[in-house]
Motif scaffolding. Structure first.
Motif, PDB file in Angstrom:
ATOM      1  N   ASP A  25       0.683  -1.122   0.098  1.00 29.94           N
ATOM      2  CA  ASP A  25       0.021  -0.120   0.014  1.00 29.94           C
ATOM      3  C   ASP A  25       0.716   1.372  -0.090  1.00 29.94           C
ATOM      4  O   ASP A  25       0.395   2.404  -0.185  1.00 29.94           O
ATOM      5  CB  ASP A  25      -0.944   0.045   1.118  1.00 29.94           C
ATOM      6  N   LEU A  26       2.065   1.152   0.368  1.00 27.85           N
ATOM      7  CA  LEU A  26       3.029   2.229   0.541  1.00 27.85           C
ATOM      8  C   LEU A  26       3.358   2.864  -0.916  1.00 27.85           C
ATOM      9  O   LEU A  26       3.552   2.032  -1.849  1.00 27.85           O
ATOM     10  CB  LEU A  26       4.112   1.900   1.109  1.00 27.85           C
ATOM     11  N   TYR A  59       0.765   9.439   5.192  1.00 28.39           N
ATOM     12  CA  TYR A  59       1.198   9.105   6.608  1.00 28.39           C
ATOM     13  C   TYR A  59       2.654   8.158   6.353  1.00 28.39           C
ATOM     14  O   TYR A  59       2.494   7.236   5.519  1.00 28.39           O
ATOM     15  CB  TYR A  59       0.069   7.950   7.035  1.00 28.39           C
ATOM     16  N   TYR A  60       3.482   8.977   6.879  1.00 29.14           N
ATOM     17  CA  TYR A  60       5.039   8.282   6.864  1.00 29.14           C
ATOM     18  C   TYR A  60       5.135   7.225   7.987  1.00 29.14           C
ATOM     19  O   TYR A  60       5.044   7.440   9.092  1.00 29.14           O
ATOM     20  CB  TYR A  60       5.813   9.493   7.117  1.00 29.14           C
ATOM     21  N   VAL A  61       4.967   5.803   7.523  1.00 28.26           N
ATOM     22  CA  VAL A  61       5.092   4.959   8.408  1.00 28.26           C
ATOM     23  C   VAL A  61       6.380   4.850   9.505  1.00 28.26           C
ATOM     24  O   VAL A  61       6.329   4.339  10.378  1.00 28.26           O
ATOM     25  CB  VAL A  61       4.799   3.639   7.779  1.00 28.26           C
ATOM     26  N   ILE A  81       1.875  16.985  10.640  1.00 24.46           N
ATOM     27  CA  ILE A  81       0.453  16.942  11.568  1.00 24.46           C
ATOM     28  C   ILE A  81       0.630  16.038  12.592  1.00 24.46           C
ATOM     29  O   ILE A  81       0.994  14.837  12.331  1.00 24.46           O
ATOM     30  CB  ILE A  81      -0.541  16.560  10.727  1.00 24.46           C
ATOM     31  N   PHE A  82       0.519  16.438  13.877  1.00 19.89           N
ATOM     32  CA  PHE A  82       0.664  15.718  14.963  1.00 19.89           C
ATOM     33  C   PHE A  82      -0.821  15.093  15.492  1.00 19.89           C
ATOM     34  O   PHE A  82      -1.853  15.860  15.555  1.00 19.89           O
ATOM     35  CB  PHE A  82       1.186  16.470  16.293  1.00 19.89           C
ATOM     36  N   PRO A  83      -0.920  13.755  15.806  1.00 18.29           N
ATOM     37  CA  PRO A  83      -1.887  13.290  16.122  1.00 18.29           C
ATOM     38  C   PRO A  83      -2.454  13.676  17.399  1.00 18.29           C
ATOM     39  O   PRO A  83      -1.776  14.094  18.259  1.00 18.29           O
ATOM     40  CB  PRO A  83      -1.908  11.789  16.267  1.00 18.29           C
ATOM     41  N   PHE A 139       1.978   5.993   3.053  1.00 20.93           N
ATOM     42  CA  PHE A 139       0.526   5.743   2.679  1.00 20.93           C
ATOM     43  C   PHE A 139       0.021   7.140   2.299  1.00 20.93           C
ATOM     44  O   PHE A 139      -0.264   7.912   2.951  1.00 20.93           O
ATOM     45  CB  PHE A 139      -0.593   5.152   3.796  1.00 20.93           C
ATOM     46  N   ILE A 140      -0.265   6.993   1.091  1.00 18.41           N
ATOM     47  CA  ILE A 140      -0.694   8.368   0.568  1.00 18.41           C
ATOM     48  C   ILE A 140      -2.309   8.420   0.696  1.00 18.41           C
ATOM     49  O   ILE A 140      -3.178   7.459  -0.025  1.00 18.41           O
ATOM     50  CB  ILE A 140      -0.504   8.620  -1.037  1.00 18.41           C
ATOM     51  N   MET A 141      -2.862   9.145   1.668  1.00 18.07           N
ATOM     52  CA  MET A 141      -4.187   9.162   1.841  1.00 18.07           C
ATOM     53  C   MET A 141      -4.976   9.913   0.926  1.00 18.07           C
ATOM     54  O   MET A 141      -6.070   9.122   0.848  1.00 18.07           O
ATOM     55  CB  MET A 141      -4.208   9.974   3.133  1.00 18.07           C
TER      56      MET A 141
END
Length: 144
Positions: A25-26, A59-61, A81-83, A139-141
């Motif tokens: 998925d990456l 999302y950078y794993v 962006i911080f969760p 993962f490209i959202m």
């Protein structure tokens, strides 16, 4: 190991019931490669950022953070962006605010600014890693 789970239970509802991010998925999807008419990561990036002008949320794993490249702003903003600290680690793809950020996250910090989109590929590094390698391990959202 192509189908190895990288981040388990990432989605609340996944494609065909799969809630995990898997290794395959990456990076750029097959449809992105077709749209850009290339398998070469730099060409795909330049097509979407420089020619089409898409914003990208990924999302950078490796560091488990979200990032945006916001091409509609001038200068172009790249944000980490911080969760939310109370976030349970699960995100729904459908959850996004008006600005396209996941609603479970902060507005984030600007980590880079660019006046010219053609400079992003060569000059953007996230934690000393070139953007091409970052995208390959992300993962490209969304792209819009």
């Amino acid at each position: 190991m192509e189908n190895e789970i990288i981040v388990p239970n990432f989605f609340r509802v996944g494609i065909n019931g799969d809630k995990s991010i898997r290794k395959n998925d990456l990076g750029w999807s097959e449809s992105s490669k077709r749209d850009a008419q290339s398998d070469y990561p730099e060409s795909i990036f330049r097509y979407f950022v420089e020619i089409v002008g898409f914003n990208i949320l990924f999302y950078y794993v490796k560091d488990r953070q979200f990032y945006t490249i916001e091409t509609e702003k001038f200068p172009i903003e790249v944000r980490r962006i911080f969760p939310n600290p109370y976030w349970d680690g699960i995100i729904e793809m459908e959850k996004s605010g008006i600005d396209g950020l996941p609603s479970s996250c902060s507005a984030g910090d600007i980590i880079a600014l660019f006046d010219d989109p053609t400079k992003i590929w060569d000059e953007l590094f996230i934690d000393d890693t070139p953007i091409g390698e970052v995208i390959q391990n992300s993962f490209i959202m969304t792209m819009d």
